[in-house]
Scaffold this active site. Structure first.
Site, PDB file in Angstrom:
ATOM      1  CG  ASP A  38      25.765 -30.001 -26.668  1.00 45.39           C
ATOM      2  OD1 ASP A  38      26.856 -29.772 -26.172  1.00 45.39           O
ATOM      3  OD2 ASP A  38      24.708 -29.402 -26.155  1.00 45.39           O
ATOM      4  CB  SER A 134      21.322 -11.860 -28.742  1.00 43.40           C
ATOM      5  OG  SER A 134      21.550 -10.773 -27.790  1.00 43.40           O
ATOM      6  CE1 TYR A 157      26.208 -13.894 -27.781  1.00 42.96           C
ATOM      7  CE2 TYR A 157      25.069 -12.231 -26.967  1.00 42.96           C
ATOM      8  CZ  TYR A 157      25.090 -13.468 -27.273  1.00 42.96           C
ATOM      9  OH  TYR A 157      23.959 -14.055 -27.314  1.00 42.96           O
ATOM     10  CB  ILE A 214      24.398  -4.988  -8.930  1.00 39.54           C
ATOM     11  CG1 ILE A 214      23.189  -5.977  -8.194  1.00 39.54           C
ATOM     12  CG2 ILE A 214      23.801  -4.219  -9.933  1.00 39.54           C
ATOM     13  CD1 ILE A 214      22.202  -5.289  -7.771  1.00 39.54           C
TER      14      ILE A 214
END
Length: 323
Positions: A38, A134, A157, A214
């Site tokens: 890490d 993902s 991404y 939101i």
């Protein structure tokens, strides 16, 4: 899900939310040898120390070992993988927003970093490689997302995670590294204090008396998966034979709008004494998909894995942890 024999685990990004949750589970099970790689940009030594005793030196005792280093460095990855049985590759640039702001950094972390770790697995004869992917590679499509959909990523991404999946497939087919790509849903739960995903962010903002923003009108949908369910999926990916080169959707098979999630979130926050929560709507986020939930039947049938937590129970557990 218990693992029958002790294994040597290398967990990249092991100081982060999912990494520390996995390590906690493995420590409770006992017998396993744990090594963490890490760079400490998100997770910290303190986060790791909450779930295990560790050392940063070569030691023969039962402590986990932390290597502070970067997956973008080839030699560091090679060194970290020596003698390991399994690599769980969690280290990554996460989220659509940061990838839009800095697509080069996203690519270097997620593509070059994954390539380096696969090379480390190949040269060190690491048997199994579990890649945290993902739903983003699928892009804007009619859900539920499943493993056979042609990918059309919307965000950098999504493109970088798709590249990682492609390299995993190639390293299995060409070099025999048993790669398994797990496409995680929106993960939430205890231990997510550093995360900036919607559940963790909203709980932190509510506790601080800040407005919950939101993006758009709140009708965008996600598939929210509780951390304990996700950890069981990772362990199932390690123990199930004959699944090299496969991709699995790891989520709940339930479509929830962001507005519905907030409606479930607010009552337990109120019950905990966090009142007068304000909500406002902002601009739709660039690169965001409107609908996203997963068909998890492949994971059910092959990994013998299903979720145990519904959203209401999971959010209550998460709020209690934050409080």
């Amino acid at each position: 899900m218990a693992i029958n024999k002790p294994l040597k685990w290398l967990i990249t990004g092991g100081c982060g939310f999912i990494g520390t949750s996995l390590i906690k589970n493995l420590v409770e099970e006992g017998r396993h040898h744990i090594r963490v790689l890490d760079n400490l940009t998100v997770g910290t030594r303190d986060d790791l120390s909450c779930v295990c005793d560790f050392t940063e030196t070569n030691s023969t005792d039962d402590k986990a070992k932390l290597i502070v280093g970067d997956i973008k460095d080839y030699a560091t990855c090679q060194n970290a993988a020596k003698g390991m049985d399994v690599i769980v590759h969690l280290a990554a640039n996460t989220g659509v927003g940061p990838s839009v702001e800095d697509p080069e950094a996203d690519m270097k972390n997620n593509v070059i970093g994954t390539f380096n770790m696969l090379e480390a697995a190949r040269h060190n004869n690491v048997k199994r490689f579990i890649f945290a992917s993902s739903g983003a590679p699928a892009g804007e499509c009619e859900p539920p997302i499943h493993e056979e959909l042609p990918p059309h990523p919307v965000s950098p991404y999504g493109a970088s995670k798709l590249a990682g999946e492609g390299y995993c497939s190639a390293y299995y087919k060409t070099f025999g590294v048993e790669t398994i790509a797990l496409r995680f849903g929106n993960v939430y739960g205890p231990g997510s204090g550093h995360k900036n995903s919607v559940v963790a962010k909203f709980i932190k903002k509510a506790m601080a008396g800040e407005i919950l923003e939101i993006y758009g009108d709140g009708t965008q949908t996600r598939d929210f998966i509780y951390i304990d369910d996700l950890i069981h999926a990772i362990k199932a990916a390690q123990t199930t034979p004959g699944i090299g080169g496969e991709i699995f959707q790891i989520a709940t098979n339930k479509e929830t709008t962001v507005k519905e999630m907030v409606d479930i979130l607010i009552p337990p926050l109120n019950k905990a004494g966090i009142a007068d929560i304000q909500i406002e709507h902002g601009e739709k986020q660039v690169g965001d998909v409107m609908r996203n939930f997963s068909d998890t039947s492949k994971a059910r049938d092959i990994l013998n894995w299903t979720t145990r937590y519904d959203l209401s129970r999971g959010l209550q557990e998460t709020i209690q942890w934050f409080i």
